[in-house]
Design a protein around this motif. Structure first.
Motif: not given
Length: 267
Positions: A252-253, A136, A256, A133, A249-250
Motif C-alpha cells: 500500500s505504501v 489503504s 501510494s 493493504n 516497501l509495503n
C-alpha cells in the motif's frame, strides 16, 4: 521514452477493440456488513444499508448524522450493547456502529471501460491478500483520482468489512472490476491503447515515469511480487529507489507513492 503527439495513445498505436464479455458481478458472501463511522455513513449515503446497529447510549454529532440519514431512508435502527457489535464485527474496531448492507457489486472490465473518461488511469492488483493493504490502496486511489481498480476473482482479497473500514468509505467511490484472468485483461487493455506499467526492484526510477495517456499500473502480491506471466505483458517496469537494509516497501505504501506521482504528472 519518446512521446507521440496522440495524447490518448502516447507510445504506440493500439486500436483493436476489446471483446465485450458478460458481467461477472459478485457480491459479499457471509460478510454483508460494514462497521466504523465513516464507512457506515458512506454506505448509507450510497443507499446500500439494510439495518443499522448502534451501541447503547452512544451520542455525538456523527451519531445524530447517522440517525438522520437512516430516518431519511426509512432504515431500521437497533440499539444494542457493545458485546453485540463486537460479535457482528468479529471483534474489530467498530466505533459503536455496524450496518448490514446489500452485497457489493463488482464491475466487469467492459463495464469499467464504458464508464470511465478519456485517458483513464487504472490500478491492477495482482493477487493482493491483506485486506488492510487493499483498503489503504482504495483510500489513496480515491484521493488521487484513480479511475478504476482491477482485481482477480480468485486467490485475492475482495471487498470485506475490513477493506471497507480501512478505506474509510472510499470503496463506495472507486469503481472496482473483478476479472477471471489478469493476463487476458491486460491484453484487452493493450488493445484499447493502454500503456502497462509494472513494479519491480529493477526498472526505471518512478520519478522519471511518463504517466500520460491511458495507463494501467500493476501492484504485485505482498510477498511474491508480480506474477511472471504478467511481467511479460508489461511495457515498462518502475522502481522506487531505496538505501535501507529492507529492499521492499509495503504494497500500500508503494502503491501510494506511485499513485501520487501519477496524480501530479497527469495534472
Amino acid at each position: 521514452m519518446t512521446k507521440s503527439s496522440n495524447k490518448r495513445n502516447p507510445y504506440q498505436k493500439r486500436t483493436e477493440k476489446v471483446k465485450r464479455q458478460p458481467s461477472e458481478n459478485q457480491g459479499l458472501a457471509s460478510d454483508e456488513f460494514v462497521f466504523g463511522m465513516h464507512a457506515t455513513l458512506e454506505a448509507i449515503q450510497q443507499g446500500r444499508g439494510n439495518k443499522l446497529f448502534i451501541q447503547d447510549s452512544l451520542k455525538g454529532e456523527k451519531v445524530q448524522q447517522l440517525k438522520d440519514l437512516a430516518a431519511a431512508q426509512h432504515l431500521p435502527i437497533k440499539w444494542v450493547p457493545k458485546a453485540k457489535l463486537d460479535s457482528l464485527s468479529n471483534q474489530a474496531v467498530h466505533q459503536g456502529v455496524v450496518l448490514t448492507i446489500t452485497p457489493y457489486e463488482y464491475l466487469s472490465l467492459a463495464q469499467l471501460l464504458d464508464q470511465t473518461k478519456e485517458n483513464p488511469f487504472f490500478l491492477i492488483l495482482d493477487s493482493l491478500e491483506d485486506p488492510h493493504n487493499f483498503g489503504s490502496i482504495l483510500r489513496t486511489a480515491d484521493a488521487t483520482g484513480v479511475d478504476g481498480v482491477i482485481i482477480p476473482k480468485h486467490r485475492a482479497v475482495g471487498i470485506t468489512p475490513i477493506v471497507v473500514k480501512t478505506s474509510t468509505g472510499a470503496v463506495e467511490h472507486v469503481p472496482i472490476a473483478r476479472v477471471t484472468n489478469l493476463q487476458q485483461t491486460i491484453s484487452q487493455l493493450k488493445e484499447q491503447g493502454f500503456w502497462i506499467f509494472g513494479t519491480d526492484m529493477q526498472g526505471v526510477n518512478y520519478r522519471d515515469w511518463n504517466a500520460s495517456g491511458s495507463v494501467a499500473l500493476i501492484i504485485g502480491n505482498e510477498g511474491k511480487g508480480m506474477a511472471p506471466g504478467l511481467k511479460k505483458e508489461v511495457d515498462q517496469m518502475l522502481t522506487i529507489p531505496m538505501t535501507g537494509h529492507v529492499q521492499s516497501l509495503n504494497a500500500s505504501v508503494a502503491a501510494s507513492l506511485l499513485m501520487y506521482e501519477a496524480f501530479f504528472k497527469r495534472g
